[in-house]
Design a protein around this motif. Sequence first.
Motif, PDB file in Angstrom:
ATOM      1  N   ASN A 230     -40.054  36.187  18.782  1.00  0.00           N
ATOM      2  CA  ASN A 230     -39.590  34.789  18.459  1.00  0.00           C
ATOM      3  C   ASN A 230     -40.482  34.257  17.248  1.00  0.00           C
ATOM      4  OD1 ASN A 230     -37.579  35.296  20.461  1.00  0.00           O
ATOM      5  ND2 ASN A 230     -39.087  34.257  21.848  1.00  0.00           N
ATOM      6  N   ILE A 231     -41.535  34.738  16.904  1.00  0.00           N
ATOM      7  CA  ILE A 231     -42.270  34.258  15.740  1.00  0.00           C
ATOM      8  C   ILE A 231     -41.970  34.635  14.415  1.00  0.00           C
ATOM      9  CG2 ILE A 231     -44.422  33.950  14.811  1.00  0.00           C
ATOM     10  CD1 ILE A 231     -45.848  34.360  17.364  1.00  0.00           C
ATOM     11  N   PRO A 232     -41.358  33.740  13.318  1.00  0.00           N
ATOM     12  CA  PRO A 232     -40.864  34.270  12.225  1.00  0.00           C
ATOM     13  C   PRO A 232     -41.714  34.834  11.310  1.00  0.00           C
ATOM     14  CG  PRO A 232     -40.917  32.017  12.523  1.00  0.00           C
ATOM     15  CD  PRO A 232     -41.276  32.168  13.611  1.00  0.00           C
ATOM     16  N   THR A 233     -41.253  35.524  10.511  1.00  0.00           N
ATOM     17  CA  THR A 233     -42.183  36.090   9.395  1.00  0.00           C
ATOM     18  C   THR A 233     -42.360  34.728   8.280  1.00  0.00           C
ATOM     19  OG1 THR A 233     -40.516  36.548   7.809  1.00  0.00           O
ATOM     20  CG2 THR A 233     -41.135  38.219   9.473  1.00  0.00           C
ATOM     21  N   THR A 234     -43.430  34.950   7.491  1.00  0.00           N
ATOM     22  CA  THR A 234     -43.622  34.047   6.434  1.00  0.00           C
ATOM     23  C   THR A 234     -42.588  33.657   5.480  1.00  0.00           C
ATOM     24  OG1 THR A 234     -44.974  35.819   5.322  1.00  0.00           O
ATOM     25  CG2 THR A 234     -46.202  34.203   6.472  1.00  0.00           C
ATOM     26  N   ASP A 235     -41.889  34.616   5.195  1.00  0.00           N
ATOM     27  CA  ASP A 235     -40.669  34.735   4.452  1.00  0.00           C
ATOM     28  C   ASP A 235     -39.758  33.840   5.271  1.00  0.00           C
ATOM     29  OD1 ASP A 235     -41.356  36.493   2.560  1.00  0.00           O
ATOM     30  OD2 ASP A 235     -40.631  38.126   3.393  1.00  0.00           O
ATOM     31  N   GLU A 236     -39.492  34.101   6.312  1.00  0.00           N
ATOM     32  CA  GLU A 236     -38.490  33.091   7.265  1.00  0.00           C
ATOM     33  C   GLU A 236     -38.958  31.745   7.406  1.00  0.00           C
ATOM     34  OE1 GLU A 236     -36.577  36.555   9.899  1.00  0.00           O
ATOM     35  OE2 GLU A 236     -38.300  35.822  10.443  1.00  0.00           O
ATOM     36  N   ALA A 237     -40.300  31.736   7.481  1.00  0.00           N
ATOM     37  CA  ALA A 237     -40.754  30.245   7.901  1.00  0.00           C
ATOM     38  C   ALA A 237     -40.971  29.431   6.840  1.00  0.00           C
ATOM     39  CB  ALA A 237     -42.082  30.428   8.873  1.00  0.00           C
ATOM     40  N   GLY A 238     -40.720  29.793   5.495  1.00  0.00           N
ATOM     41  CA  GLY A 238     -40.826  29.035   4.311  1.00  0.00           C
ATOM     42  C   GLY A 238     -42.194  29.403   3.505  1.00  0.00           C
ATOM     43  N   LEU A 239     -42.807  30.481   3.555  1.00  0.00           N
ATOM     44  CA  LEU A 239     -43.754  30.756   2.650  1.00  0.00           C
ATOM     45  C   LEU A 239     -43.507  32.172   2.059  1.00  0.00           C
ATOM     46  CD1 LEU A 239     -46.564  29.553   1.466  1.00  0.00           C
ATOM     47  CD2 LEU A 239     -47.699  30.756   3.244  1.00  0.00           C
ATOM     48  N   PRO A 240     -42.768  32.230   1.403  1.00  0.00           N
ATOM     49  CA  PRO A 240     -42.218  33.632   0.961  1.00  0.00           C
ATOM     50  C   PRO A 240     -43.264  34.557   0.088  1.00  0.00           C
ATOM     51  CG  PRO A 240     -40.936  32.051  -0.204  1.00  0.00           C
ATOM     52  CD  PRO A 240     -41.602  31.371   0.908  1.00  0.00           C
ATOM     53  N   GLY A 241     -43.308  35.935   0.634  1.00  0.00           N
ATOM     54  CA  GLY A 241     -44.438  36.511  -0.256  1.00  0.00           C
ATOM     55  C   GLY A 241     -45.695  36.508   0.162  1.00  0.00           C
ATOM     56  N   PHE A 242     -46.122  35.617   1.344  1.00  0.00           N
ATOM     57  CA  PHE A 242     -47.395  35.828   1.623  1.00  0.00           C
ATOM     58  C   PHE A 242     -47.525  36.736   2.914  1.00  0.00           C
ATOM     59  CE2 PHE A 242     -50.885  34.148   4.587  1.00  0.00           C
ATOM     60  CZ  PHE A 242     -51.950  34.313   3.363  1.00  0.00           C
ATOM     61  N   TYR A 243     -48.183  37.855   2.515  1.00  0.00           N
ATOM     62  CA  TYR A 243     -48.143  38.846   3.346  1.00  0.00           C
ATOM     63  C   TYR A 243     -49.868  39.172   3.378  1.00  0.00           C
ATOM     64  CZ  TYR A 243     -43.510  39.844   1.958  1.00  0.00           C
ATOM     65  OH  TYR A 243     -42.195  39.325   1.525  1.00  0.00           O
ATOM     66  N   PHE A 244     -50.188  39.621   4.351  1.00  0.00           N
ATOM     67  CA  PHE A 244     -51.771  40.028   4.880  1.00  0.00           C
ATOM     68  C   PHE A 244     -51.898  40.600   5.909  1.00  0.00           C
ATOM     69  CE2 PHE A 244     -56.219  39.978   5.302  1.00  0.00           C
ATOM     70  CZ  PHE A 244     -56.776  39.801   3.969  1.00  0.00           C
TER      71      PHE A 244
END
Length: 322
Positions: free
Chosen positions: A230-244
């Motif tokens: 149920n926790i969205p990815t950063t892409d889905e939540a509004g910070l696209p491309g932030f992966y770590f």
Amino acid sequence: MKKILFAALGAAMLVTGAHAQNYPSRPITLVVPLGVGGSTDVIARIMAESMRNVLGATIVVENTTGAGGSIGVGRVARSAPDGYTIGIGQWGTNVASGAIYPLTFDLVKDFEPVGLISTQPFLVVARKTMPADNLKDLIGWLKANQSKASQGNSGVGTPSHVGGLMFQNAIGAKYTMVPYRGAGQSMQDLVAGQLDVMLDTPAVSMPQIQNGNIKAYAVTAKSRIPVAPNIPTTDEAGLPGFYFSFWHAFWVPKGTPKEIVTTLNNALVKALADPATRERLTKIAQEIFPPDQQTPEALAAFHQAEIDKWWPIIKEAGIKPQ
């Protein structure tokens, strides 16, 4: 004199071979360079339990903390190369630390790689009283409260520290970073409301999220994680491309006999193939490396590639010991 020297050398080789064949014949120490309760500690204890069943020997977990994990890593480097001291390390302790701290050992030359274990993303989490209910609102709150906002991490140079700085850069806000000696301690203060936000691992965060003690906003990966669908990815939540994401692996001191390294690697591979161990790691959002990446040779190549990639980035960011 030459005959005496050759005889002595031959005797030493026989003794070393005998030790390797009888290995392990006493308890093994697994050094965790970070505090109790963090993901490195949790993974170490899961692996120790599984590997002791394979090796038929006790594995004692020892937490040796400080200086972003470099004190514990140094403890392994200085240990006897006999297979009775293993170090678990990760991106922060065995990559980033070399670009931040004046180490007395070489992260590559002073160790023998055993094998990669797993990799994991972070969760963006905040105190439960945080007024923001989604990532975009959280970013807005942090930008509006830069003078008083605080973000905890596991220590200077750790993944949560470097990832936290990258998060600040990504959202365009600068606020106080508070270093701790481990993720367990920083999480305690987040739950108590003494910190505002953190990037922390699912292993540490999920129990607190499930109990309603903190808020979760996003996972720093391209895909959602099974333990928190149920926790969205950063892409889905509004910070696209932030992966770590960051990984864990095992090393032993340089000069450890190849036969012992092979024995330890076999134990690691069998542990990671065990369904019960895999389930425990998966439940804390660990992505287990495939078998072809669990070899000492694969870890050596992967480790060097990570150093080559991240050292220039970390040095350019100007991260210094505190």
